[in-house]
Design a protein around this motif. Structure first.
Motif, PDB file in Angstrom:
ATOM      1  N   LEU A 171      -1.639 -63.190   0.582  1.00  0.00           N
ATOM      2  CA  LEU A 171      -0.559 -64.081   0.156  1.00  0.00           C
ATOM      3  C   LEU A 171       0.784 -63.457   0.476  1.00  0.00           C
ATOM      4  N   PRO A 172       1.627 -64.126   1.266  1.00  0.00           N
ATOM      5  CA  PRO A 172       2.982 -63.620   1.494  1.00  0.00           C
ATOM      6  C   PRO A 172       3.785 -63.662   0.192  1.00  0.00           C
ATOM      7  N   VAL A 173       4.468 -62.568  -0.112  1.00  0.00           N
ATOM      8  CA  VAL A 173       5.240 -62.473  -1.357  1.00  0.00           C
ATOM      9  C   VAL A 173       6.622 -61.901  -1.071  1.00  0.00           C
ATOM     10  N   ALA A 180      21.986 -54.919 -11.093  1.00  0.00           N
ATOM     11  CA  ALA A 180      22.655 -54.902 -12.393  1.00  0.00           C
ATOM     12  C   ALA A 180      21.871 -55.669 -13.459  1.00  0.00           C
ATOM     13  N   ASP A 181      20.625 -55.980 -13.184  1.00  0.00           N
ATOM     14  CA  ASP A 181      19.800 -56.740 -14.132  1.00  0.00           C
ATOM     15  C   ASP A 181      19.452 -55.868 -15.332  1.00  0.00           C
ATOM     16  N   GLY A 182      19.829 -56.339 -16.522  1.00  0.00           N
ATOM     17  CA  GLY A 182      19.525 -55.585 -17.727  1.00  0.00           C
ATOM     18  C   GLY A 182      18.242 -56.007 -18.403  1.00  0.00           C
ATOM     19  N   LEU A 183      17.578 -57.033 -17.883  1.00  0.00           N
ATOM     20  CA  LEU A 183      16.349 -57.556 -18.491  1.00  0.00           C
ATOM     21  C   LEU A 183      15.141 -57.238 -17.616  1.00  0.00           C
ATOM     22  N   SER A 184      15.013 -57.892 -16.487  1.00  0.00           N
ATOM     23  CA  SER A 184      13.968 -57.517 -15.521  1.00  0.00           C
ATOM     24  C   SER A 184      14.578 -56.459 -14.609  1.00  0.00           C
ATOM     25  N   THR A 185      14.681 -55.259 -15.119  1.00  0.00           N
ATOM     26  CA  THR A 185      15.362 -54.195 -14.389  1.00  0.00           C
ATOM     27  C   THR A 185      14.606 -53.842 -13.102  1.00  0.00           C
ATOM     28  N   PRO A 186      15.303 -53.278 -12.121  1.00  0.00           N
ATOM     29  CA  PRO A 186      14.614 -52.829 -10.909  1.00  0.00           C
ATOM     30  C   PRO A 186      13.461 -51.869 -11.217  1.00  0.00           C
ATOM     31  N   GLU A 187      13.616 -51.072 -12.267  1.00  0.00           N
ATOM     32  CA  GLU A 187      12.557 -50.128 -12.643  1.00  0.00           C
ATOM     33  C   GLU A 187      11.304 -50.864 -13.125  1.00  0.00           C
ATOM     34  N   LYS A 188      11.497 -51.899 -13.946  1.00  0.00           N
ATOM     35  CA  LYS A 188      10.357 -52.676 -14.420  1.00  0.00           C
ATOM     36  C   LYS A 188       9.645 -53.381 -13.271  1.00  0.00           C
ATOM     37  N   ILE A 189      10.432 -53.927 -12.348  1.00  0.00           N
ATOM     38  CA  ILE A 189       9.841 -54.606 -11.198  1.00  0.00           C
ATOM     39  C   ILE A 189       9.074 -53.617 -10.330  1.00  0.00           C
ATOM     40  N   ALA A 190       9.614 -52.420 -10.169  1.00  0.00           N
ATOM     41  CA  ALA A 190       8.928 -51.396  -9.375  1.00  0.00           C
ATOM     42  C   ALA A 190       7.621 -50.972 -10.039  1.00  0.00           C
ATOM     43  N   GLU A 191       7.627 -50.890 -11.363  1.00  0.00           N
ATOM     44  CA  GLU A 191       6.415 -50.493 -12.086  1.00  0.00           C
ATOM     45  C   GLU A 191       5.284 -51.502 -11.889  1.00  0.00           C
ATOM     46  N   ALA A 192       5.633 -52.776 -11.698  1.00  0.00           N
ATOM     47  CA  ALA A 192       4.618 -53.822 -11.523  1.00  0.00           C
ATOM     48  C   ALA A 192       4.295 -54.069 -10.056  1.00  0.00           C
ATOM     49  N   ARG A 193       4.792 -53.216  -9.175  1.00  0.00           N
ATOM     50  CA  ARG A 193       4.583 -53.405  -7.734  1.00  0.00           C
ATOM     51  C   ARG A 193       3.101 -53.459  -7.376  1.00  0.00           C
ATOM     52  N   GLY A 194       2.272 -52.723  -8.086  1.00  0.00           N
ATOM     53  CA  GLY A 194       0.847 -52.675  -7.781  1.00  0.00           C
ATOM     54  C   GLY A 194       0.126 -53.985  -7.979  1.00  0.00           C
ATOM     55  N   GLN A 195       0.734 -54.937  -8.665  1.00  0.00           N
ATOM     56  CA  GLN A 195       0.122 -56.248  -8.868  1.00  0.00           C
ATOM     57  C   GLN A 195       0.276 -57.154  -7.645  1.00  0.00           C
ATOM     58  N   LEU A 196       1.116 -56.744  -6.707  1.00  0.00           N
ATOM     59  CA  LEU A 196       1.399 -57.559  -5.527  1.00  0.00           C
ATOM     60  C   LEU A 196       0.650 -57.029  -4.308  1.00  0.00           C
TER      61      LEU A 196
END
Length: 246
Positions: A171-173, A180-196
């Motif tokens: 699946l293309p993602v 500057a996101d204080g909610l879905s921070t870049p760190e949180k998104i990076a932590e979930a990278r393995g789901q993609l």
């Protein structure tokens, strides 16, 4: 204990549990309708006035379609929690007016994507001229988009990440974050990278906050954006356009 007192206790327990359930449901409904982030009037008005876009709306979704022949691509987009569908129209309008995409912005039940069980074809059925559909969403809406991705041709995440494991899917993602996101921070998104999937494209827009992905004003807990709406719209348009037609 005799049978009669036992039945009385069971009825009393069932009544208490039923009452608690009613209170919980009522509380959820009231909460979901309180503090909803409304679309900024100027941004929504600009979309309505755009002669290149045909707007249609019902209780379930808002559709933006190109007036002229489209590109054959479409996007079903789910809003973030308690954010109006119209709040995303301006940020997505250039995909329609300039790129010829058809964009369907859903209106989740109770303003919360998790409580919307409708399948993807509930939003795509009856729309002519589209032969490939992306699903996407902002924040909680992106989590819901991940659940709909099984029947889509691609997935686009705005300041979001998947709770479901899509790592083995072909699946293309495209995942777009804001520095500057204080909610879905870049760190949180990076932590979930393995789901993609391994070839997922992750992009971070400098200066973008959580609320930069829509037009609904500041959001509690968010960072302070350092990018204006016009620049953000251009970034989103170019990223998705390149993703659709690499």
């Amino acid at each position: 204990m005799t049978a009669r007192p036992a039945r009385r206790i069971l009825r009393w327990t069932a009544g208490v549990l039923g009452g608690l359930l009613v209170v919980a449901v009522a509380g959820l409904v009231i909460w979901s309708q309180t503090g909803v982030y409304a679309a900024e009037e100027g941004a929504a008005a600009a979309v309505r006035a755009n002669a290149e876009i045909a707007v249609s709306e019902d209780s379930g979704s808002l559709t933006l379609a190109p007036v002229d022949a489209g590109s054959g691509a479409g996007l079903v987009f789910t809003p973030g929690a308690k954010v109006e569908a119209w709040a995303y129209a301006a940020k997505l309008q250039e995909l329609v007016a300039e790129e010829g995409m058809t964009v369907v912005i859903t209106k989740p039940w109770l303003n919360l994507a998790f409580f919307d069980p409708r399948p993807l074809d509930a939003f795509t059925a009856g729309i002519d001229g589209v032969d490939s559909w992306l699903v996407g969403g902002h924040s909680l809406g992106g989590v819901r988009a991940c659940q709909l991705a099984e029947n889509a041709d691609g997935l686009v995440l705005f300041a979001s990440y998947c709770a479901a494991d899509l790592s083995t899917r072909d699946l293309p993602v495209l995942s777009i974050a804001g520095s500057a996101d204080g909610l879905s921070t870049p760190e949180k998104i990076a932590e979930a990278r393995g789901q993609l999937p391994a070839d997922a494209v992750l992009v971070e827009i400098p200066g973008a906050a959580h609320s930069s992905f829509g037009d609904y004003g500041p959001q509690k807990g968010d960072g302070v954006p350092d990018i204006n709406d016009a620049a953000m719209t251009t970034e989103i348009t170019e990223l998705i356009s390149d993703f659709v037609s690499p």
